[in-house]
Design a protein around this motif. Structure first.
Motif, PDB file in Angstrom:
ATOM      1  N   GLU A 154      39.173  36.817  31.912  1.00  0.00           N
ATOM      2  CA  GLU A 154      37.915  37.048  32.631  1.00  0.00           C
ATOM      3  C   GLU A 154      37.130  38.137  31.919  1.00  0.00           C
ATOM      4  O   GLU A 154      37.709  38.948  31.184  1.00  0.00           O
ATOM      5  N   ASN A 166      44.542  44.791  33.221  1.00  0.00           N
ATOM      6  CA  ASN A 166      43.787  44.622  34.470  1.00  0.00           C
ATOM      7  C   ASN A 166      44.355  43.493  35.330  1.00  0.00           C
ATOM      8  O   ASN A 166      44.642  42.396  34.825  1.00  0.00           O
ATOM      9  N   ILE A 167      44.526  43.756  36.638  1.00  0.00           N
ATOM     10  CA  ILE A 167      44.914  42.701  37.586  1.00  0.00           C
ATOM     11  C   ILE A 167      43.924  42.645  38.757  1.00  0.00           C
ATOM     12  O   ILE A 167      44.174  41.978  39.761  1.00  0.00           O
ATOM     13  N   LEU A 168      42.806  43.344  38.597  1.00  0.00           N
ATOM     14  CA  LEU A 168      41.786  43.369  39.660  1.00  0.00           C
ATOM     15  C   LEU A 168      40.525  42.642  39.164  1.00  0.00           C
ATOM     16  O   LEU A 168      40.614  41.653  38.487  1.00  0.00           O
ATOM     17  N   GLY A 169      39.371  43.142  39.575  1.00  0.00           N
ATOM     18  CA  GLY A 169      38.136  42.493  39.142  1.00  0.00           C
ATOM     19  C   GLY A 169      37.904  41.174  39.841  1.00  0.00           C
ATOM     20  O   GLY A 169      38.331  40.983  40.992  1.00  0.00           O
ATOM     21  N   VAL A 170      37.220  40.257  39.163  1.00  0.00           N
ATOM     22  CA  VAL A 170      37.017  38.941  39.753  1.00  0.00           C
ATOM     23  C   VAL A 170      38.359  38.213  39.794  1.00  0.00           C
ATOM     24  O   VAL A 170      39.293  38.547  39.049  1.00  0.00           O
ATOM     25  N   THR A 171      38.461  37.235  40.692  1.00  0.00           N
ATOM     26  CA  THR A 171      39.656  36.401  40.743  1.00  0.00           C
ATOM     27  C   THR A 171      39.252  34.971  40.393  1.00  0.00           C
ATOM     28  O   THR A 171      38.116  34.732  39.969  1.00  0.00           O
ATOM     29  N   ASP A 198      43.068  33.771  36.863  1.00  0.00           N
ATOM     30  CA  ASP A 198      43.078  35.196  37.187  1.00  0.00           C
ATOM     31  C   ASP A 198      44.337  35.840  36.617  1.00  0.00           C
ATOM     32  O   ASP A 198      45.442  35.325  36.783  1.00  0.00           O
TER      33      ASP A 198
END
Ligand SMILES: [Ca+2]
Ligand SMILES: [Ca+2]
Ligand SMILES: [Ca+2]
Length: 329
Positions: A60, A208-213, A48
Motif C-alpha cells: 500500500e 507498517n501494519i496500520l494505515g489503509v487496509t 493489507d
C-alpha cells in the motif's frame, strides 16, 4: 514542472519559510518532512500488510512526504506504506524540468527483460511531464532501487543507475545507496550508461501494519504511518530546479512486470477506484497503455516547491535573543 515566483510571493506577504531539520534516510519519517503532501484515498487492492516483521504479504501507499531544499541542494521523499517482497514495484516518476513525457514512450527499454517498455502509452494528468523514473522492489533479499533519466535517454541508449541495499538485507528494514561512480545499472538496456553525479541514499522500512487496509481508507490512519520507502537525491541530478520551481511527483504501486497497476497511487485516485490493471479498469492487457490518469478526477501527482528554508541557526538566534530579553526583565 511548474514555475512560480513562490519565494518572492512569500516575502511580499511577510511570511518566512519554516526552518527545516535533518533527514535520516532510513525509511522512517523525520519531523523535517512536515505534513503529508498527498494521502491515500482508497483501500489497497494489493492486500493489507499485517506482519510487523515486514516480511509478510501486502502492499500500500499511505501518504507522501517531500522537501526540496535549495540550500542543501537535496530532494527528500518518503512514501509511507508497504512493498511486498514478491518483486512488486513502487514507481516514482519525477517531473522536475521543462519538457518530458505526458504519455510514456514504450521505446525506452530498461529493467529486467526491458519490461519498462510495458509503461508505453500510459498517460499522466495534464501538466505532468515525466523526466525521471525511480523504482524499487525486493524478493526477500536485498531491496533494490533503479533510477533512469528518461528525458536524456533514447531507445537503445538508456541512462540509469542501480543500487541494492547493503544494510539489513533480507529483513524488513533495509538501507543502501544508488552509486553514482561505478554504479552502472544492472537493469538498464544493453547500451545504457549512467547519469548520476552524486549517490542517491535510500531507506526501506516495511514494518507498517496500520494505515489503509484492504477494506478501508481512513486518511487519519494513512497520515499516521511513519514508515515506508525513502530516498534523497541531489537537485543537480534532476535538472537543477531552482527557487520558485515546483517539482511534481507521481507515485504508484504495481506488479513486477510493469503491466498491472494497483489502485495505490499518490495523489490518490477517486474514492472507490479499484486496481487499474493495464486497461485502467482492472483488466490485464499485457501492458499499461490503457491507463490514463487524465481520465481520473483530481491530480494523480503531488507538488514539491523548491524552497530556501530559514537557516536553523538564525531561528535559534532569534529564540535566544528573546530569552535574553526576558531574563533582563
Ligand atoms: Ca518535465
Ligand atoms: Ca495497512
Ligand atoms: Ca487525474
Amino acid at each position: 514542472m511548474q514555475t512560480k515566483c513562490l519565494l518572492s510571493a512569500l516575502a511580499v506577504a511577510g511570511l518566512s519559510v519554516p526552518a527545516l531539520g535533518q533527514f535520516v534516510v532510513d525509511g522512517t519519517r523525520d519531523a523535517a518532512y512536515g505534513a503529508a503532501l498527498a494521502t491515500q484515498t482508497n483501500p489497497t487492492g494489493f492486500g493489507d500488510a499485517t506482519d510487523p516483521t515486514g516480511l509478510g504479504g501486502g502492499g500500500e501507499l499511505d501518504a507522501a512526504y517531500a522537501v526540496a531544499n535549495f540550500a542543501t541542494g537535496k530532494l527528500n521523499v518518503l512514501l509511507t506504506g508497504n512493498i511486498e517482497s514478491n518483486f512488486n514495484k513502487v514507481s516514482v516518476f519525477i517531473d522536475s524540468q521543462v519538457g518530458g513525457e505526458n504519455i510514456l514512450d514504450g521505446s525506452l527499454a530498461y529493467d529486467f527483460g526491458d519490461i519498462s517498455s510495458n509503461f508505453g502509452g500510459l498517460g499522466f494528468d495534464a501538466g505532468f511531464t515525466a523526466d525521471y523514473h525511480l523504482f524499487g522492489r525486493w524478493g526477500g533479499g536485498a531491496f533494490e532501487v533503479d533510477i533512469v533519466d528518461r528525458a536524456a535517454s533514447t531507445a537503445g541508449a538508456e541512462l540509469g543507475n542501480f543500487g541494492a541495499a547493503t544494510v539489513g538485507t533480507g529483513t524488513g528494514v533495509q538501507s543502501g545507496t544508488i552509486l553514482a561512480g561505478g554504479g552502472a545499472t544492472a537493469t538498464t538496456g544493453a547500451d545504457a550508461g549512467t547519469f548520476l553525479t552524486q549517490d542517491v541514499a535510500f531507506g526501506f522500512n516495511n514494518t507498517n501494519i496500520l494505515g489503509v487496509t484492504d477494506a478501508t481508507a481512513d486518511p487519519i490512519a494513512a497520515n499516521a504511518v511513519l514508515t515506508g520507502f525513502e530516498f534523497e537525491i541531489d537537485l543537480a541530478d534532476i535538472g537543477s530546479p531552482g527557487v520558485g520551481d515546483v517539482i511534481q511527483i507521481h507515485a504508484v504501486y504495481g506488479n513486477g512486470d510493469n503491466n498491472y497497476h494497483s489502485n495505490q497511487v499518490l495523489g490518490g485516485l477517486p474514492s472507490g477506484t479499484g486496481n487499474l490493471g493495464g486497461d485502467g479498469a482492472g483488466g490485464f492487457t499485457g501492458n499499461l497503455a490503457g491507463v490514463n490518469f487524465a481520465q481520473f478526477q483530481g491530480d494523480q501527482f503531488f507538488r514539491v516547491p523548491v524552497l530556501v528554508p530559514e537557516p536553523a541557526s538564525l531561528a535559534l538566534l532569534g529564540l535566544g535573543g528573546l530569552a535574553m530579553l526576558r531574563r533582563r526583565k
